[in-house]
Design a protein around this motif. Structure first.
Motif, PDB file in Angstrom:
ATOM      1  N   ALA A  67     -24.688 -42.220  91.051  1.00 28.21           N
ATOM      2  CA  ALA A  67     -25.867 -42.412  91.887  1.00 28.21           C
ATOM      3  C   ALA A  67     -25.606 -43.500  92.924  1.00 28.21           C
ATOM      4  O   ALA A  67     -25.970 -43.360  94.100  1.00 28.21           O
ATOM      5  CB  ALA A  67     -27.073 -42.784  91.032  1.00 28.21           C
ATOM      6  N   LEU A  68     -24.956 -44.571  92.493  1.00 30.71           N
ATOM      7  CA  LEU A  68     -24.611 -45.652  93.403  1.00 30.71           C
ATOM      8  C   LEU A  68     -23.682 -45.156  94.509  1.00 30.71           C
ATOM      9  O   LEU A  68     -23.882 -45.454  95.692  1.00 30.71           O
ATOM     10  CB  LEU A  68     -23.939 -46.782  92.612  1.00 30.71           C
ATOM     11  N   ARG A  69     -22.689 -44.371  94.120  1.00 29.08           N
ATOM     12  CA  ARG A  69     -21.738 -43.845  95.101  1.00 29.08           C
ATOM     13  C   ARG A  69     -22.457 -42.982  96.152  1.00 29.08           C
ATOM     14  O   ARG A  69     -22.219 -43.111  97.360  1.00 29.08           O
ATOM     15  CB  ARG A  69     -20.660 -43.038  94.384  1.00 29.08           C
ATOM     16  N   ARG A  70     -23.364 -42.120  95.680  1.00 30.16           N
ATOM     17  CA  ARG A  70     -24.110 -41.259  96.616  1.00 30.16           C
ATOM     18  C   ARG A  70     -25.048 -42.075  97.493  1.00 30.16           C
ATOM     19  O   ARG A  70     -25.254 -41.750  98.665  1.00 30.16           O
ATOM     20  CB  ARG A  70     -24.899 -40.206  95.827  1.00 30.16           C
ATOM     21  N   LEU A  71     -25.620 -43.132  96.912  1.00 30.88           N
ATOM     22  CA  LEU A  71     -26.507 -44.010  97.676  1.00 30.88           C
ATOM     23  C   LEU A  71     -25.740 -44.643  98.844  1.00 30.88           C
ATOM     24  O   LEU A  71     -26.223 -44.665  99.984  1.00 30.88           O
ATOM     25  CB  LEU A  71     -27.064 -45.087  96.750  1.00 30.88           C
ATOM     26  N   ARG A  72     -24.545 -45.116  98.571  1.00 33.58           N
ATOM     27  CA  ARG A  72     -23.738 -45.745  99.614  1.00 33.58           C
ATOM     28  C   ARG A  72     -23.263 -44.717 100.643  1.00 33.58           C
ATOM     29  O   ARG A  72     -23.183 -45.015 101.842  1.00 33.58           O
ATOM     30  CB  ARG A  72     -22.537 -46.457  98.995  1.00 33.58           C
TER      31      ARG A  72
END
Length: 211
Positions: A67-72
């Motif tokens: 989720a963090l990767r997609r957020l960035r």
């Protein structure tokens, strides 16, 4: 603690979310949204901006790191603090690579969690001390990557405090130095290690056995 601080809370266990919400709201932190997995978190963040995302690492489907990767990837720089029950250096490395500002174990004391949220909201990075073996195994540097200059004992001490997530002000207080002096030391450390930021400096220093 700023009473207006708003966070997003993501955990696949409803009872954990309820406990965290109660704990945080008692400390003046507003839980603006809750999600049961990373996919729901991303959807909700589209409509509800927050100051900090507090997310479990291990969730079914889209986990906290994905989720963090997609957020960035979509250009959202909201600070993310990841929580886990596993003292796993590999997870810390993955979280750091994905762009996490903070990483804490779930058994951290309530006051430590509160302080961690405040610090990442201020733009600081918080990484708990990590076992050095997995870091060295992941980040292999050649001899040519070694620092051109040797580090002084004081620079090594500051690097170790950086690895613990301490701010310049906290390092200054711990070492009885002026904050400006610490800032100058940090700049010199980054230059010696040829890195752009404190997190990469710590990872490279561990790999090169500087700390």
């Amino acid at each position: 603690m700023n009473a207006q601080l708003r966070i997003a809370l993501a955990d696949d266990q409803a009872i954990v979310r309820a406990g965290l919400r109660a704990l945080l709201e008692r400390q003046g932190i507003s839980v603006a949204l809750e999600a049961q997995d990373g996919a729901e978190l991303l959807d909700l963040l589209d409509a509800t901006p927050v100051d900090v995302v507090l997310s479990d690492v291990r969730m079914p489907g889209v986990d906290g790191i994905e989720a963090l990767r997609r957020l960035r990837e979509r250009g959202d720089a909201t600070p993310v603090l990841l929580l886990t029950t596993f003292d796993d250096s590999e997870l810390l490395l993955r979280a750091t690579e994905a762009g996490a500002q903070g990483f804490l174990l779930k058994d951290a004391a309530p006051e430590d969690l509160r302080e961690a949220i405040a610090r990442v909201a201020r733009g600081e990075t918080l990484l708990q001390p990590v076992s050095t073996g997995p870091v060295r195994a992941r980040y292999q540097y050649h001899a040519a990557d070694a620092p051109r200059e040797r580090f002084s004992e004081r620079e090594v001490a500051i690097l170790r405090l950086l690895a613990g997530g301490y701010s310049n002000k906290e390092i200054a207080r711990a070492m009885f130095l002026a904050e400006g002096t610490v800032k100058n030391y940090v700049s010199a450390i980054l230059e010696k290690l040829e890195t752009r930021d404190r997190t990469r400096a710590v990872l490279k220093a561990i790999t090169l056995r500087v700390i």
